[in-house]
Design a protein around this motif. Structure first.
Motif, PDB file in Angstrom:
ATOM      1  N   PRO A   1      46.137  55.401  35.892  1.00 48.84           N
ATOM      2  CA  PRO A   1      46.437  53.971  36.006  1.00 48.84           C
ATOM      3  C   PRO A   1      46.341  53.224  34.672  1.00 48.84           C
ATOM      4  O   PRO A   1      47.068  52.253  34.458  1.00 48.84           O
ATOM      5  CB  PRO A   1      45.385  53.482  36.998  1.00 48.84           C
ATOM      6  CG  PRO A   1      45.057  54.691  37.827  1.00 48.84           C
ATOM      7  CD  PRO A   1      45.143  55.850  36.881  1.00 48.84           C
TER       8      PRO A   1
ATOM      9  N   TRP B   1      36.846  50.834  34.858  1.00 48.98           N
ATOM     10  CA  TRP B   1      37.623  50.190  35.918  1.00 48.98           C
ATOM     11  C   TRP B   1      38.131  48.824  35.466  1.00 48.98           C
ATOM     12  O   TRP B   1      39.311  48.504  35.561  1.00 48.98           O
ATOM     13  CB  TRP B   1      36.738  49.997  37.153  1.00 48.98           C
ATOM     14  CG  TRP B   1      36.240  51.250  37.788  1.00 48.98           C
ATOM     15  CD1 TRP B   1      34.967  51.752  37.737  1.00 48.98           C
ATOM     16  CD2 TRP B   1      36.992  52.170  38.603  1.00 48.98           C
ATOM     17  NE1 TRP B   1      34.891  52.914  38.472  1.00 48.98           N
ATOM     18  CE2 TRP B   1      36.101  53.191  39.012  1.00 48.98           C
ATOM     19  CE3 TRP B   1      38.319  52.222  39.021  1.00 48.98           C
ATOM     20  CZ2 TRP B   1      36.501  54.260  39.821  1.00 48.98           C
ATOM     21  CZ3 TRP B   1      38.710  53.276  39.830  1.00 48.98           C
ATOM     22  CH2 TRP B   1      37.814  54.282  40.228  1.00 48.98           C
ATOM     23  N   ARG B   2      37.175  48.032  35.024  1.00 46.26           N
ATOM     24  CA  ARG B   2      37.453  46.655  34.618  1.00 46.26           C
ATOM     25  C   ARG B   2      38.527  46.593  33.531  1.00 46.26           C
ATOM     26  O   ARG B   2      39.371  45.701  33.532  1.00 46.26           O
ATOM     27  CB  ARG B   2      36.131  46.075  34.109  1.00 46.26           C
ATOM     28  CG  ARG B   2      36.041  44.608  33.989  1.00 46.26           C
ATOM     29  CD  ARG B   2      34.618  44.182  33.626  1.00 46.26           C
ATOM     30  NE  ARG B   2      33.714  44.223  34.760  1.00 46.26           N
ATOM     31  CZ  ARG B   2      33.765  43.379  35.785  1.00 46.26           C
ATOM     32  NH1 ARG B   2      34.641  42.411  35.799  1.00 46.26           N
ATOM     33  NH2 ARG B   2      32.927  43.498  36.799  1.00 46.26           N
TER      34      ARG B   2
ATOM     35  N   TYR C   1      42.173  47.817  34.859  1.00 44.78           N
ATOM     36  CA  TYR C   1      42.889  46.856  35.708  1.00 44.78           C
ATOM     37  C   TYR C   1      42.793  45.420  35.176  1.00 44.78           C
ATOM     38  O   TYR C   1      43.182  44.484  35.861  1.00 44.78           O
ATOM     39  CB  TYR C   1      42.373  46.956  37.146  1.00 44.78           C
ATOM     40  CG  TYR C   1      42.646  48.325  37.745  1.00 44.78           C
ATOM     41  CD1 TYR C   1      43.926  48.671  38.163  1.00 44.78           C
ATOM     42  CD2 TYR C   1      41.643  49.278  37.851  1.00 44.78           C
ATOM     43  CE1 TYR C   1      44.191  49.922  38.687  1.00 44.78           C
ATOM     44  CE2 TYR C   1      41.900  50.541  38.373  1.00 44.78           C
ATOM     45  CZ  TYR C   1      43.178  50.858  38.792  1.00 44.78           C
ATOM     46  OH  TYR C   1      43.444  52.096  39.300  1.00 44.78           O
ATOM     47  N   LYS C   2      42.238  45.283  33.962  1.00 44.26           N
ATOM     48  CA  LYS C   2      42.115  43.967  33.318  1.00 44.26           C
ATOM     49  C   LYS C   2      41.450  42.933  34.230  1.00 44.26           C
ATOM     50  O   LYS C   2      41.972  41.819  34.404  1.00 44.26           O
ATOM     51  CB  LYS C   2      43.499  43.456  32.878  1.00 44.26           C
ATOM     52  CG  LYS C   2      44.173  44.355  31.843  1.00 44.26           C
ATOM     53  CD  LYS C   2      45.445  43.690  31.322  1.00 44.26           C
ATOM     54  CE  LYS C   2      46.268  44.643  30.499  1.00 44.26           C
ATOM     55  NZ  LYS C   2      47.565  44.094  30.102  1.00 44.26           N
ATOM     56  N   VAL C   3      40.339  43.304  34.807  1.00 39.06           N
ATOM     57  CA  VAL C   3      39.631  42.412  35.725  1.00 39.06           C
ATOM     58  C   VAL C   3      38.449  41.762  35.007  1.00 39.06           C
ATOM     59  O   VAL C   3      37.653  42.436  34.363  1.00 39.06           O
ATOM     60  CB  VAL C   3      39.144  43.194  36.967  1.00 39.06           C
ATOM     61  CG1 VAL C   3      38.226  42.334  37.818  1.00 39.06           C
ATOM     62  CG2 VAL C   3      40.339  43.660  37.787  1.00 39.06           C
ATOM     63  N   GLY C   4      38.326  40.451  35.137  1.00 42.54           N
ATOM     64  CA  GLY C   4      37.230  39.717  34.503  1.00 42.54           C
ATOM     65  C   GLY C   4      37.225  39.962  33.008  1.00 42.54           C
ATOM     66  O   GLY C   4      38.263  39.878  32.345  1.00 42.54           O
TER      67      GLY C   4
ATOM     68  N   LYS D   1      39.851  42.166  30.798  1.00 40.06           N
ATOM     69  CA  LYS D   1      41.099  41.779  30.133  1.00 40.06           C
ATOM     70  C   LYS D   1      40.896  41.628  28.631  1.00 40.06           C
ATOM     71  O   LYS D   1      41.839  41.798  27.856  1.00 40.06           O
ATOM     72  CB  LYS D   1      41.685  40.513  30.751  1.00 40.06           C
ATOM     73  CG  LYS D   1      40.850  39.265  30.620  1.00 40.06           C
ATOM     74  CD  LYS D   1      41.521  38.091  31.325  1.00 40.06           C
ATOM     75  CE  LYS D   1      40.610  36.887  31.433  1.00 40.06           C
ATOM     76  NZ  LYS D   1      39.405  37.080  32.277  1.00 40.06           N
TER      77      LYS D   1
ATOM     78  N   ASN E   1      41.186  38.617  39.111  1.00 40.06           N
ATOM     79  CA  ASN E   1      40.120  38.592  40.104  1.00 40.06           C
ATOM     80  C   ASN E   1      39.958  37.173  40.677  1.00 40.06           C
ATOM     81  O   ASN E   1      40.599  36.228  40.223  1.00 40.06           O
ATOM     82  CB  ASN E   1      38.807  39.163  39.526  1.00 40.06           C
ATOM     83  CG  ASN E   1      38.134  38.253  38.505  1.00 40.06           C
ATOM     84  OD1 ASN E   1      38.572  37.139  38.247  1.00 40.06           O
ATOM     85  ND2 ASN E   1      37.065  38.744  37.913  1.00 40.06           N
TER      86      ASN E   1
ATOM     87  N   ASP F   1      38.727  34.410  38.005  1.00 40.61           N
ATOM     88  CA  ASP F   1      39.757  33.941  37.076  1.00 40.61           C
ATOM     89  C   ASP F   1      40.804  33.098  37.801  1.00 40.61           C
ATOM     90  O   ASP F   1      41.283  32.097  37.265  1.00 40.61           O
ATOM     91  CB  ASP F   1      40.436  35.130  36.389  1.00 40.61           C
ATOM     92  CG  ASP F   1      39.638  35.617  35.177  1.00 40.61           C
ATOM     93  OD1 ASP F   1      38.964  34.779  34.554  1.00 40.61           O
ATOM     94  OD2 ASP F   1      39.684  36.812  34.877  1.00 40.61           O
TER      95      ASP F   1
ATOM     96  N   GLU G   1      34.527  39.740  43.246  1.00 35.73           N
ATOM     97  CA  GLU G   1      35.584  39.648  42.238  1.00 35.73           C
ATOM     98  C   GLU G   1      36.909  40.162  42.758  1.00 35.73           C
ATOM     99  O   GLU G   1      37.963  39.583  42.525  1.00 35.73           O
ATOM    100  CB  GLU G   1      35.226  40.514  41.029  1.00 35.73           C
ATOM    101  CG  GLU G   1      34.297  39.899  40.057  1.00 35.73           C
ATOM    102  CD  GLU G   1      34.240  40.761  38.800  1.00 35.73           C
ATOM    103  OE1 GLU G   1      35.251  40.895  38.103  1.00 35.73           O
ATOM    104  OE2 GLU G   1      33.149  41.319  38.530  1.00 35.73           O
TER     105      GLU G   1
ATOM    106  N   TRP H   1      35.765  49.331  43.329  1.00 36.64           N
ATOM    107  CA  TRP H   1      36.899  49.581  42.429  1.00 36.64           C
ATOM    108  C   TRP H   1      37.816  50.639  43.015  1.00 36.64           C
ATOM    109  O   TRP H   1      39.029  50.481  43.123  1.00 36.64           O
ATOM    110  CB  TRP H   1      36.406  50.069  41.071  1.00 36.64           C
ATOM    111  CG  TRP H   1      35.576  49.103  40.294  1.00 36.64           C
ATOM    112  CD1 TRP H   1      34.225  49.162  40.088  1.00 36.64           C
ATOM    113  CD2 TRP H   1      36.014  47.920  39.609  1.00 36.64           C
ATOM    114  NE1 TRP H   1      33.822  48.108  39.313  1.00 36.64           N
ATOM    115  CE2 TRP H   1      34.892  47.341  39.003  1.00 36.64           C
ATOM    116  CE3 TRP H   1      37.267  47.302  39.442  1.00 36.64           C
ATOM    117  CZ2 TRP H   1      34.964  46.163  38.242  1.00 36.64           C
ATOM    118  CZ3 TRP H   1      37.343  46.140  38.678  1.00 36.64           C
ATOM    119  CH2 TRP H   1      36.207  45.586  38.100  1.00 36.64           C
TER     120      TRP H   1
END
Lengths: 615, 615
Positions: A177, A402-403, A406-409, A412, B153, B156, B355, B402
């Protein structure tokens, strides 16, 4: 191959869906050997063609259709008994993370099996609108729909395609991914656990919607002089077996053997390179890995070293049944660089990186930079959304893959990589990168040659191309003082040239702990049928390294970029055996450029002529 | 509102992009009150219309254009001093997880602010081709492009829209990546930390490409008899303040106060309900939360209870600066259900759920079921890809949100929810679900009334609609024996009807620890201007509950589905204070159906007539 050496390169245009093969004839083969050499040669042809069409190299978008991605093997790859030769090399005109040349090399089986499938290399042009994969089976190539595979991790992708294609010697190279999501530190994975391509080569595959390449077949790899080869190869394998590194250190402890060695040398970067000594390094050492986590070893195809590890975390908060590695670099980047000594957390985080196809050196270094930015108060609290981004917090490295994928919180921002992250927060000096690529686990304030090696490596902060750790720390082939700068240029140049040959052979660089240019000359002569001398080996390597540098120059990279983060040049090491040291880079660089025949990081016309490089 | 009660419902068709408003007139309002009552009434109208057009309710795809999603407030919502009235109710014809009616309720500010924006409810029809959000500002409604928000998330998304819209009383309801990815346990989040909608209502938003609804405005919410209202409200608020649960237990410890209470009662499900006693429950109790993790409390709009928690994990491997909660249910589902007593891991995992917009009861229960499947040897090793899926491994719950949201590795199986997961592995009996919805944190073998409540709850395994824990364990409004079955039906029915009124008012169910139907009759009479008696309150609730059941019947759910997992019916509790007990469901059900006027889970025509429900 014997009787007129011709290599078969598959050319795939994903825009037009056109698939052709192209021969690389003996004259080119003799100059560039294979693997990285071929890739550099071919990339340069594309660059010339783009320039002819009026497209400036500097305007090529790494994630655009113009970028070119090459998978290549060499004359040694897949040859039974050729030492550690189950590898392949990947290159791209532009790596997404750095904006300049992309290069990577991986073990496993894929490289050998690509040859068994009937191809010596693959060039990917253009981009598909929808997800596809390539199937190369018994000499035939097909572009197939990969809609069902998109979104899957590298293991599911590998297993699905292996099972679908069946057959003999089936192997998969793919993206996870992270590559699909165009993360600039996404890495190309093969055989579930092997990775090639720092700088985000997997994001290029993502941009081309190329999920995977599966290869299968049982074609024989030709050897020109079988008897001669067998005798040379047997001698080399014996030498490797008797060598303390390839015969004992790496097999017993894996690459993690270096943790205590480098930490004891005071050059094990800690907390974003604020120190070179990790107080609790032994809790993440190769010895600890072997004692408490190792289940078994795993060798790449045709390799007698067997440095791969399969580990397990049996207790504590980060239990995991089976995981690959971790390797020295990962242990450092997700561990020491982030001030984390929880081995379970490192194994867990690394395994998720493998699943998602994320490159741990760049990821860990970026996290480390973010931790320092945050501890120094440069990151506004609202950007963190409650995330405890501090050195030593294991939760960060477990969460971050993970973060980031998927560019989460805060992911990104991590997804920018260290250089752009530190620029965003107004402190570029905290990014421990060279040419935009995060440096690996050797602080050159304690291993001076590595300072020059990092600064002058074509792809950016790279430990592999000029691994002077061997003489400076390990005493291979001879022990030299790590703390002086004199004479290091010669070592760096020699390593860079020799490693270019290894990456063009294509086999494993670890063989060079035991084998020298003479061994390579003999091995390659027997396989190709040419008469290669030790000098010619070095000349081929130098040619490849220089042509790669020519491409870099065209992309806008030159001497100004052959540098190091200011921390290494100006901040004396605060503690440990190399306390007080900085890197005197300019002195080494001057010597190096002179040896190279370069001016301000650019090969002179005389040098290019001497190397028979035609522009 | 006074002088002709009319509520303004916004109708948004995301296929046609048509936006209209529709009045709900006084005759309907008097029968269905608002909130859940309106939603049930409106859903039934859609169902009739679909049937008229030849679309069988059972053929409606939960993720198709025909599904209807409703956000609703009631006459109490947003009225200053109306106890705990900053809430909203969400309903859907079909929840993705269960395939039958979807229903959820959340606190925060959004419900009140929706009314301040000039709307009493929103009905979403159709589906957009591209991501959109709805902006309801000062009485105007717009569908806007949400391309930039897709993938973000919940935090954001909330912050971006709050900042973009600005203005007074701005609040956002939205989905995270879990909803976008159509995960059937994705939950609709508002105000960053509040969640509504078990059963995957967020996946419905995802299927309609509706990322968020932002509301803003300062319209006044009308009160028919202001002086009378003030006097009643003041008395109610005073009653709540003096009540041991709403005035002390919940404010001091949050909902986590229940951990030790329910564990001491032997009804705290442990390791996928294999026991009702968690040996180390105190390490995850409300008392421990308050002592070691609590930073501050947080109240919803207009609420005097202030049960919300803001927590921090300051040491150990799962440090986090600030996190919401965790609530009792989350502590149980990610903790006890999975055999995990690491509070830091629970806080961390829960925060990631918030999130990503993932519902922790269903997620934790699904993980717990997977752990039992795995420990019993029903999951092939290759499906786990090295993941150590065992009870007590904290890494699993930290990883799972996740992995499930993005369907990576074993996450693709977790994303099925407990029922389908256990069916896939051939052991449906290990799924602790009712009507496909995972049951919450009360083992009915120790709280018999909850067995009937779970079995007959319309939306599936739900603790909220028939919360007999209040009398059976907490002694509110009177103490009854939790281990007998006699007389429980009456309690369950009364709670279900009363809670239907609370969810139609719309305010917080926690008020019912202190306030009874008489208080609600007086509060609602003063607000609406009608003269509502205590009996009428119960009748309205019964009407709503029965019409919801009528819809369930049309979707194919009836008495056969009013049941419990066999473990609760046949496996005696192995240890603790309720050792040896099972649930004698049939006896309670018989009594319940009789009281309800239902045959085999279906309301009789006489009952519907009595309740003035027109089919």
């Amino acid at each position: 191959m014997p009787g007129g050496y011709v290599d078969k390169i598959l050319k795939v245009n994903l825009t037009t869906k056109n698939v052709t093969t192209e021969a690389i004839k003996e004259d080119v083969a003799k100059k560039y050997l294979g693997g990285k050499g071929y890739a550099v040669y071919l990339l340069y042809q594309y660059l010339k063609e783009y320039e002819r069409r009026g497209l400036s190299p500097q305007n090529i978008d790494p994630l655009g259709k113009e970028n070119i991605l090459i998978f290549a093997t060499g004359p040694g790859t897949g040859v039974p008994r050729f030492p550690s030769s189950g590898r392949h090399h990947i290159m791209a005109l532009k790596a997404p993370l750095t904006g300049s040349i992309g290069s990577g090399n991986a073990g496993g089986e894929w490289g050998a099996f690509l040859k068994f499938a009937g191809f010596d290399g693959i060039v990917i042009e253009g981009a598909s609108d929808t997800p596809v994969y390539l199937a190369l089976v018994d000499g035939k190539a097909e572009i197939r729909d990969a809609g069902e595979l998109w979104g899957k991790n590298t293991m599911d992708t590998t297993r699905a395609l292996t099972s679908l294609v069946g057959g003999k010697n089936t192997s998969v190279v793919c993206i996870g991914p992270a590559g699909e999501n165009l993360i600039p530190m996404a890495t190309v994975m093969n055989d579930e656990y092997r990775a090639a391509g720092r700088g985000g080569l997997a994001a290029i595959m993502g941009s081309k919607r190329l999920k995977a390449i599966v290869v299968s077949g049982d074609q024989k790899v030709p050897v020109a002089k079988p008897e001669e080869f067998r005798s040379v190869a047997d001698r080399c394998l014996d030498t490797m077996k008797k060598n303390p590194v390839t015969g004992e250190g790496l097999p017993t402890y894996g690459t993690a053997i270096l943790v205590n060695v480098i930490n004891n040398a005071g050059a094990f970067p800690y907390k974003n390179w604020q120190s070179g000594v990790m107080p609790d390094a032994d809790s993440i050492s190769g010895e600890t890995l072997t004692k408490d986590y190792l289940i078994r070893k795993r060798a790449c195809w045709g390799c007698t070293i067997e440095c791969g590890r399969i580990s397990s975390v049996k207790s504590g908060p980060f239990q995991i049944l089976t995981a690959e590695g971790p390797e020295y670099e990962t242990i450092w980047s997700l561990g020491s660089a982030c001030g984390i000594s929880d081995f379970g957390a490192i194994v867990k985080a690394h395994q998720v990186c493998n699943e998602l196809g994320l490159e741990p050196i760049s990821l860990g270094s970026t996290i480390a930079a973010a931790m320092e930015l945050n501890e120094k108060g440069y990151i506004p609290a609202e950007d963190l959304q409650g995330w405890a981004l501090g050195f030593g917090n294991a939760a960060v490295i477990v969460d971050a893959p993970w973060r980031t994928t998927y560019k989460v919180g805060f992911g990104k921002y991590l997804a920018l990589g260290s250089k752009k992250l530190c620029e965003l927060y107004g402190h570029p000096e905290l990014s421990m990168t060279v040419k935009g690529l995060e440096m690996p686990a050797y602080d050159p304030r304690g291993i001076k040659g590595m300072g020059l090696a990092y600064a002058t490596a074509n792809r950016g902060g790279c430990h592999l191309t000029g691994y002077t750790v061997a003489p400076e720390i390990l005493g291979i082939p001879e022990k030299i003082d790590p703390l002086i700068t004199e004479g290091k240029a010669q070592w760096v140049k020699a390593f860079q040239d020799f490693v270019s040959v290894v990456n063009s052979t294509v086999n494993c660089q670890f063989t060079t702990f035991a084998l020298g240019a003479k061994d390579y000359a003999e091995l390659l002569s027997a396989v190709t049928g040419w008469e290669l001398s030790e000098d010619e080996i070095f000349k081929i390597g130098e040619r490849i390294y220089n042509l790669e540098r020519v491409i870099m120059n065209r992309l806008g990279v030159d001497g100004k970029d052959d540098t190091l983060p200011s921390r290494l040049l100006k901040e004396p090491m605060p503690e440990g055996p190399v306390k007080g040291h900085v890197v005197d880079l300019e002195k080494m660089k001057e010597e190096y450029y002179k040896l190279r025949g370069w001016v301000n990081g650019t090969p002179t016309p005389e040098k290019l002529k001497e190397l028979e490089i035609e522009l």
